[in-house]
Design a protein around this motif. Sequence first.
Motif, short mmCIF file in Angstrom:
data_model
loop_
_atom_site.label_atom_id
_atom_site.label_comp_id
_atom_site.label_asym_id
_atom_site.label_seq_id
_atom_site.Cartn_x
_atom_site.Cartn_y
_atom_site.Cartn_z
N ALA A 1 41.73 55.32 -4.97
CA ALA A 1 42.67 56.13 -4.19
C ALA A 1 43.05 57.40 -4.95
O ALA A 1 43.14 58.49 -4.36
CB ALA A 1 43.92 55.32 -3.86
N ARG A 2 43.25 57.28 -6.25
CA ARG A 2 43.59 58.47 -7.04
C ARG A 2 42.39 59.39 -7.20
O ARG A 2 42.54 60.61 -7.19
CB ARG A 2 44.12 58.05 -8.41
CG ARG A 2 44.48 59.25 -9.30
CD ARG A 2 45.34 58.82 -10.46
NE ARG A 2 46.64 58.34 -9.97
CZ ARG A 2 47.58 57.82 -10.76
NH1 ARG A 2 47.35 57.70 -12.07
NH2 ARG A 2 48.72 57.41 -10.26
N VAL B 1 42.26 56.77 4.38
CA VAL B 1 42.89 58.07 4.14
C VAL B 1 44.39 57.91 3.92
O VAL B 1 44.99 58.64 3.11
CB VAL B 1 42.60 59.01 5.32
CG1 VAL B 1 43.26 60.37 5.10
CG2 VAL B 1 41.10 59.19 5.51
N TYR C 1 49.90 64.92 -9.90
CA TYR C 1 49.00 65.87 -9.24
C TYR C 1 49.42 67.31 -9.52
O TYR C 1 48.57 68.16 -9.83
CB TYR C 1 48.98 65.61 -7.74
CG TYR C 1 48.20 64.38 -7.33
CD1 TYR C 1 46.86 64.47 -7.01
CD2 TYR C 1 48.80 63.13 -7.27
CE1 TYR C 1 46.13 63.35 -6.63
CE2 TYR C 1 48.09 62.00 -6.90
CZ TYR C 1 46.76 62.12 -6.58
OH TYR C 1 46.04 61.01 -6.22
N ASP D 1 45.92 55.50 2.44
CA ASP D 1 46.15 55.10 1.05
C ASP D 1 46.00 56.28 0.10
O ASP D 1 46.76 56.41 -0.88
CB ASP D 1 45.17 53.99 0.65
CG ASP D 1 45.46 52.68 1.36
OD1 ASP D 1 46.51 52.60 2.05
OD2 ASP D 1 44.63 51.75 1.26
N VAL D 2 45.03 57.13 0.38
CA VAL D 2 44.83 58.31 -0.47
C VAL D 2 46.03 59.25 -0.39
O VAL D 2 46.56 59.71 -1.40
CB VAL D 2 43.53 59.04 -0.06
CG1 VAL D 2 43.38 60.33 -0.86
CG2 VAL D 2 42.32 58.14 -0.28
N ASN E 1 48.98 57.80 -2.19
CA ASN E 1 48.88 57.95 -3.64
C ASN E 1 49.29 59.35 -4.07
O ASN E 1 49.97 59.52 -5.09
CB ASN E 1 47.45 57.64 -4.08
CG ASN E 1 47.31 57.63 -5.59
OD1 ASN E 1 47.12 58.66 -6.22
ND2 ASN E 1 47.39 56.44 -6.18
N TRP F 1 39.94 59.83 -5.04
CA TRP F 1 39.82 60.58 -3.79
C TRP F 1 40.99 61.53 -3.59
O TRP F 1 40.84 62.62 -3.03
CB TRP F 1 39.74 59.60 -2.61
CG TRP F 1 38.40 58.99 -2.44
CD1 TRP F 1 38.00 57.72 -2.76
CD2 TRP F 1 37.24 59.61 -1.87
NE1 TRP F 1 36.68 57.52 -2.46
CE2 TRP F 1 36.18 58.68 -1.90
CE3 TRP F 1 36.99 60.88 -1.36
CZ2 TRP F 1 34.91 58.95 -1.44
CZ3 TRP F 1 35.71 61.17 -0.90
CH2 TRP F 1 34.70 60.21 -0.94
N GLY F 2 42.18 61.13 -4.05
CA GLY F 2 43.33 62.02 -3.93
C GLY F 2 43.16 63.29 -4.73
O GLY F 2 43.46 64.39 -4.26
#
Length: 274
Positions: free
Chosen positions: A235-236, A57, A71, A59-60, A63, A238-239
């Motif tokens: 990571a992206r 989490v 984003y 790392d997410v 990111n 999930w982000g």
Amino acid sequence: MTTATAPPPGPRAGLRLGARLAEASWLPSALAVVGLLVLWEVAALTFLSGSKAFPPVTDVVGNVVDDHELYVRNLESTLRAVWIGWLYGNLLATAFGVVAVAVPHAERPALHLAVAISALPIIALGPIFQVSLQGDAPRAALAALAVFLTTMIGTIVGLRACDRTSLDMVRAFGGGTVTCLRKVRLRAALPDYFAALRISAPAAMLGGIIGEFIGGSDNGIGVALIAARAQADPARVWGLALVATLVAGAGYALIALVGRLLSPWAPRGLDGPR
């Protein structure tokens, strides 16, 4: 001369605090989300450490913070279309629901039409909307379709959840269908109506993102998800999913707050007495 001091908090204060925490319907959900995130972090750092599909989490979140401009840009594009679809889809569904209750013979055809519209596959409608519509209209149309049936049923159920005695009293004083609708049904419909609007917020977000997956848009959460998947950047991925979930949850909470303010007599919990 002695000064009076406040007595120390006794067991009653603790009981009142416990009662307030018990009344907070958001607390169990918040604790469950926090527990799930902690479990995710621990699992990603231990027995799933070799899996690239489940990054920690931290790392997410890192990111999202590092690439916040990406984003924000894609989220603004998605919300611009989703907001329009949510608004017009709910307005149309509300109008259909009011007509279905005001004109009894129109209820069955209206429900059949709503079910037929909602049963149409988005995968098939997406390319049709992209060919026939321009700009953000294809995504907005899919978002509107995603909320139509839920809001229409919520409108019908809410308008019918009124006190029959009140309706009889209005009719006894010479009131007609419009008077009953304005004096009795609209107020009684608010709890169920806002419950439908709450559900429609995440549904509209999902409809808009699916529209971006199908194509026809240069940016948006769905487009960014496709790019992140092609770049093998979990990571992206999930982000983006986390940001979309948070925004959909914020819409749900905002509509719930407005519904609470406009219908304070309604039960606070989903399982509360009616």
